[in-house]
Design an enzyme around this catalytic site. Structure first.
Site, PDB file in Angstrom:
ATOM      1  N   HIS A 125      -0.531  11.062 -18.713  1.00 40.86           N
ATOM      2  CA  HIS A 125      -1.506  10.941 -19.819  1.00 40.86           C
ATOM      3  C   HIS A 125      -0.950  11.459 -21.150  1.00 40.86           C
ATOM      4  CE1 HIS A 125      -4.613   9.702 -17.105  1.00 40.86           C
ATOM      5  NE2 HIS A 125      -4.621  10.838 -16.430  1.00 40.86           N
ATOM      6  N   ASP A 162      -1.243   6.368  -9.363  1.00 44.83           N
ATOM      7  CA  ASP A 162      -2.265   7.397  -9.598  1.00 44.83           C
ATOM      8  C   ASP A 162      -3.615   6.697  -9.840  1.00 44.83           C
ATOM      9  OD1 ASP A 162      -2.379  10.528 -10.602  1.00 44.83           O
ATOM     10  OD2 ASP A 162      -3.861   9.281 -11.637  1.00 44.83           O
ATOM     11  N   HIS A 164      -5.768   7.259 -11.979  1.00 43.41           N
ATOM     12  CA  HIS A 164      -6.031   7.117 -13.414  1.00 43.41           C
ATOM     13  C   HIS A 164      -4.971   6.213 -14.063  1.00 43.41           C
ATOM     14  CE1 HIS A 164      -7.714  11.123 -12.294  1.00 43.41           C
ATOM     15  NE2 HIS A 164      -8.749  10.641 -12.982  1.00 43.41           N
ATOM     16  N   ASP A 249      -4.588  10.900  -6.086  1.00 43.54           N
ATOM     17  CA  ASP A 249      -6.026  11.026  -6.316  1.00 43.54           C
ATOM     18  C   ASP A 249      -6.781   9.720  -6.044  1.00 43.54           C
ATOM     19  OD1 ASP A 249      -4.672  10.034  -8.502  1.00 43.54           O
ATOM     20  OD2 ASP A 249      -5.416  11.518  -9.932  1.00 43.54           O
TER      21      ASP A 249
HETATM   22 ZN    ZN Z   1      -4.798  11.010 -11.777  1.00 48.46          ZN
END
Ligand code: ZN
Length: 342
Positions: A125, A162, A164, A249
């Site tokens: 991120h 991931d 995200h 995740d």
């Molecule tokens: Zn993540």
């Protein structure tokens, strides 16, 4: 025999993101514990070095690096409501980036074939000029640019499983056709980016491939999309190195993500990517830890990936696939606009 490099270090526990934060030192503690009992002759431990300012500046603004470094003088500092740091965080983040670069160098030198850097804080991120979403420096993006500039590779693939979307990674290479970024992620979800129509800009158009999936997607949906969309696109790109943003995740036990992947799927992705690396990239493949907040799921999934990297199941045939999920035709149609898929 394939040799697999493993980067993990007790110092990755020294970054503290605040009491009760899911991205916690216990993630490294559990991995150190399970890896202590998991010994294979093919797995070689590598000692991480800290990344230099010049290396981090391959992706980040020097003012951002200075801001992160300045937090070493404070007991706690918040970059945003999710991203807190302690006095040891800047040094730990340097060691996280450097851990992946250590692994990449060992692979390029032929000391190991592939490997996994189990580091924290995570990276995908982190943007050019700011920390975001538990991430300070974008480890995988820095490694991709390092492979391009230091090792002079022509094409690098970053595959991000991931839960995200890796906004920072996507933005780092949006206009760059030499780095293909492919991401599976829950959508809509944090950080809000990663729509299927985000395909890159200018000369980089078509070199960003987003595969947003609805909450509740599991092994079948992911594997279908991987086999039908990701694998052919990546083979057409013909990478010289495969990097994996390996967050766990999207595991069904994870408290943050709402996906339903089992540890088996992380092993399956690994085998598919190793086969791609064997066919295109002389087997060169490095994974780096991103998210994954259920400690049991994290431990089991990491062992699956390492076990597959060390080669036992590389030749296993693809499992039979059931009916495709509804999302597949839509994603394929969009991707066909940019890639000549069969
Ligand atoms: Zn993540």
């Amino acid at each position: 025999m394939l040799r697999t490099g493993l980067v993990i270090d007790p110092r990755y526990q020294e970054h503290h993101a605040g009491a009760g934060h899911p991205e916690r030192a216990a993630r490294i503690e559990i991995l150190l514990a399970v890896l202590d009992e998991f010994r294979r002759p093919e797995i070689e431990r590598l000692d991480p070095r800290p990344a230099t300012v010049e290396e981090i500046a391959l992706v980040h603004d020097r003012a951002h690096i200075a801001r992160v470094d300045a937090t070493a003088k404070r007991s706690f500092f918040a970059f945003d409501p999710d991203t807190w740091v302690s006095s040891r965080s800047a040094a730990t983040a340097r060691l996280a980036t450097g851990g992946l670069l250590t692994l990449v160098d060992a692979i390029m030198a032929g000391e190991v074939n592939n490997g996994f850097a189990l580091v924290r804080p995570p990276g995908h991120h982190a943007e050019f000029d700011r920390a975001l979403g538990f991430c300070l420096f974008n480890n995988v993006a820095i490694a991709a640019r390092y492979l391009r500039e230091k090792h002079r590779l022509a094409r690098v693939l970053i595959f991000d499983w991931d839960v995200h979307h890796g906004n920072g990674t996507q933005h780092s290479f949006a206009a760059d056709p030499t780095v293909l970024y492919v991401s599976f992620h829950q959508y809509p979800f944090y950080p809000g980016t990663g729509a299927v129509g985000e395909v890159g800009d200018g000369p980089g158009e078509g070199y960003t491939v987003n595969l947003p999936l609805p909450a509740g997607s599991g092994d079948q949906e992911y594997r279908h999309l991987f086999a039908q969309v990701v694998d052919p696109i990546c083979r057409q790109f013909d990478p010289e190195f495969v990097l994996i943003s390996a967050g766990f995740d999207a595991h069904l036990r994870d408290p943050i993500g709402s996906m339903r992947l089992t540890a088996d799927s992380f092993g399956w992705f690994t085998r598919m990517l190793l086969r791609l690396a064997a066919d295109c990239a002389q087997g060169r493949c490095a994974a780096v830890l991103e998210g994954g907040y259920d400690l049991e799921a994290l431990g089991r999934s990491v062992l699956r990936v390492l076990d597959d990297m060390a080669g036992t199941q590389l030749a296993e045939p693809l499992p039979a696939l059931g009916a495709p999920p509804d999302l597949l035709p839509r994603v394929q149609a969009v991707q066909r606009r940019y890639w000549e898929l069969p």
